[in-house]
Design a protein around this motif. Sequence first.
Motif, PDB file in Angstrom:
ATOM      1  N   THR A 131       0.829  -1.206   0.000  1.00  0.00           N
ATOM      2  CA  THR A 131       0.000   0.000   0.000  1.00  0.00           C
ATOM      3  C   THR A 131       0.867   1.261   0.000  1.00  0.00           C
ATOM      4  O   THR A 131       0.611   2.207  -0.748  1.00  0.00           O
ATOM      5  CB  THR A 131      -0.930  -0.001   1.234  1.00  0.00           C
ATOM      6  N   ARG A 132       1.909   1.254   0.805  1.00  0.00           N
ATOM      7  CA  ARG A 132       2.778   2.436   0.884  1.00  0.00           C
ATOM      8  C   ARG A 132       3.592   2.620  -0.392  1.00  0.00           C
ATOM      9  O   ARG A 132       3.868   3.753  -0.801  1.00  0.00           O
ATOM     10  CB  ARG A 132       3.664   2.357   2.123  1.00  0.00           C
ATOM     11  N   ALA A 133       3.970   1.552  -1.050  1.00  0.00           N
ATOM     12  CA  ALA A 133       4.678   1.666  -2.323  1.00  0.00           C
ATOM     13  C   ALA A 133       3.747   2.236  -3.393  1.00  0.00           C
ATOM     14  O   ALA A 133       4.169   3.035  -4.239  1.00  0.00           O
ATOM     15  CB  ALA A 133       5.225   0.310  -2.757  1.00  0.00           C
ATOM     16  N   GLN A 134       2.474   1.863  -3.359  1.00  0.00           N
ATOM     17  CA  GLN A 134       1.501   2.424  -4.300  1.00  0.00           C
ATOM     18  C   GLN A 134       1.344   3.926  -4.081  1.00  0.00           C
ATOM     19  O   GLN A 134       1.286   4.701  -5.040  1.00  0.00           O
ATOM     20  CB  GLN A 134       0.151   1.714  -4.158  1.00  0.00           C
ATOM     21  N   THR A 135       1.296   4.339  -2.825  1.00  0.00           N
ATOM     22  CA  THR A 135       1.193   5.763  -2.493  1.00  0.00           C
ATOM     23  C   THR A 135       2.417   6.514  -2.997  1.00  0.00           C
ATOM     24  O   THR A 135       2.309   7.617  -3.558  1.00  0.00           O
ATOM     25  CB  THR A 135       1.041   5.947  -0.972  1.00  0.00           C
ATOM     26  N   LEU A 136       3.591   5.919  -2.833  1.00  0.00           N
ATOM     27  CA  LEU A 136       4.830   6.538  -3.307  1.00  0.00           C
ATOM     28  C   LEU A 136       4.811   6.670  -4.826  1.00  0.00           C
ATOM     29  O   LEU A 136       5.214   7.696  -5.381  1.00  0.00           O
ATOM     30  CB  LEU A 136       6.029   5.705  -2.856  1.00  0.00           C
ATOM     31  N   SER A 137       4.330   5.663  -5.519  1.00  0.00           N
ATOM     32  CA  SER A 137       4.236   5.696  -6.975  1.00  0.00           C
ATOM     33  C   SER A 137       3.366   6.855  -7.450  1.00  0.00           C
ATOM     34  O   SER A 137       3.709   7.555  -8.415  1.00  0.00           O
ATOM     35  CB  SER A 137       3.673   4.361  -7.490  1.00  0.00           C
ATOM     36  N   ILE A 138       2.267   7.072  -6.764  1.00  0.00           N
ATOM     37  CA  ILE A 138       1.366   8.184  -7.113  1.00  0.00           C
ATOM     38  C   ILE A 138       2.062   9.523  -6.893  1.00  0.00           C
ATOM     39  O   ILE A 138       1.967  10.433  -7.720  1.00  0.00           O
ATOM     40  CB  ILE A 138       0.055   8.088  -6.296  1.00  0.00           C
ATOM     41  N   ALA A 139       2.796   9.656  -5.783  1.00  0.00           N
ATOM     42  CA  ALA A 139       3.525  10.909  -5.505  1.00  0.00           C
ATOM     43  C   ALA A 139       4.577  11.161  -6.575  1.00  0.00           C
ATOM     44  O   ALA A 139       4.773  12.308  -7.011  1.00  0.00           O
ATOM     45  CB  ALA A 139       4.169  10.844  -4.121  1.00  0.00           C
ATOM     46  N   ALA A 140       5.261  10.102  -7.024  1.00  0.00           N
ATOM     47  CA  ALA A 140       6.274  10.258  -8.076  1.00  0.00           C
ATOM     48  C   ALA A 140       5.623  10.665  -9.390  1.00  0.00           C
ATOM     49  O   ALA A 140       6.148  11.515 -10.120  1.00  0.00           O
ATOM     50  CB  ALA A 140       7.053   8.957  -8.248  1.00  0.00           C
ATOM     51  N   GLU A 141       4.478  10.081  -9.689  1.00  0.00           N
ATOM     52  CA  GLU A 141       3.771  10.429 -10.929  1.00  0.00           C
ATOM     53  C   GLU A 141       3.352  11.896 -10.925  1.00  0.00           C
ATOM     54  O   GLU A 141       3.438  12.579 -11.937  1.00  0.00           O
ATOM     55  CB  GLU A 141       2.551   9.532 -11.090  1.00  0.00           C
ATOM     56  N   LYS A 142       2.945  12.390  -9.764  1.00  0.00           N
ATOM     57  CA  LYS A 142       2.532  13.798  -9.628  1.00  0.00           C
ATOM     58  C   LYS A 142       3.721  14.748  -9.508  1.00  0.00           C
ATOM     59  O   LYS A 142       3.542  15.959  -9.498  1.00  0.00           O
ATOM     60  CB  LYS A 142       1.630  13.958  -8.408  1.00  0.00           C
ATOM     61  N   LYS A 143       4.914  14.191  -9.331  1.00  0.00           N
ATOM     62  CA  LYS A 143       6.140  14.980  -9.124  1.00  0.00           C
ATOM     63  C   LYS A 143       5.985  15.911  -7.922  1.00  0.00           C
ATOM     64  O   LYS A 143       6.410  17.060  -7.922  1.00  0.00           O
ATOM     65  CB  LYS A 143       6.515  15.745 -10.385  1.00  0.00           C
ATOM     66  N   ASP A 144       5.381  15.353  -6.885  1.00  0.00           N
ATOM     67  CA  ASP A 144       5.147  16.067  -5.634  1.00  0.00           C
ATOM     68  C   ASP A 144       6.274  15.699  -4.670  1.00  0.00           C
ATOM     69  O   ASP A 144       6.238  14.653  -4.023  1.00  0.00           O
ATOM     70  CB  ASP A 144       3.784  15.667  -5.070  1.00  0.00           C
TER      71      ASP A 144
END
Length: 170
Positions: A131-144
């Motif tokens: 779950t936390r890796a998925q959250t990290l992936s989303i943050a990377a995609e958003k470049k946040d």
Amino acid sequence: MKLSRASLPVVLAGFLSAGFLLHASAAEPAKPKSGQASKDKTANGKMPGLATPDYIPEAARPILRKKMERHGQDARDLMFSVTLLQYDMAKAAAQRIASEPRLVRPIVGGEDDLNALLPERFFVLQDEARTRAQTLSIAAEKKDDKALAESYGRLVETCVACHSAYLNRQ
């Protein structure tokens, strides 16, 4: 400077990343002379990694080792790509971690299986890491950058807790 509770994961991720970078640069072997093959390994020919606890039978160790070597490489790729703000690489590494095959919880009648030897906390943390890796992936995609650092810090917290549960059979 006083740290707020919300900034603690960011600071933790920064210190861990700096430590990994310093360790990697200090442990970097000398460049091979022409004609010599380079090795990305320690002196004994193996990558450094998590110890295997005594409760894991000798026959099961190669299977677990192979899975964990891939996992370790993904974790290293993630650490460097997050630290260097390489968003596409961070997203890809996080997605590999989130989608890697997981060890399933023991089933009735499978008391002799490797999975039955592992503590229940290992399986809980394995799910949390996904779950936390998925959250990290989303943050990377958003470049946040802020969310990237925070989600990386939370994922590393889970990694350390999982390694501890595995080693200490908690």
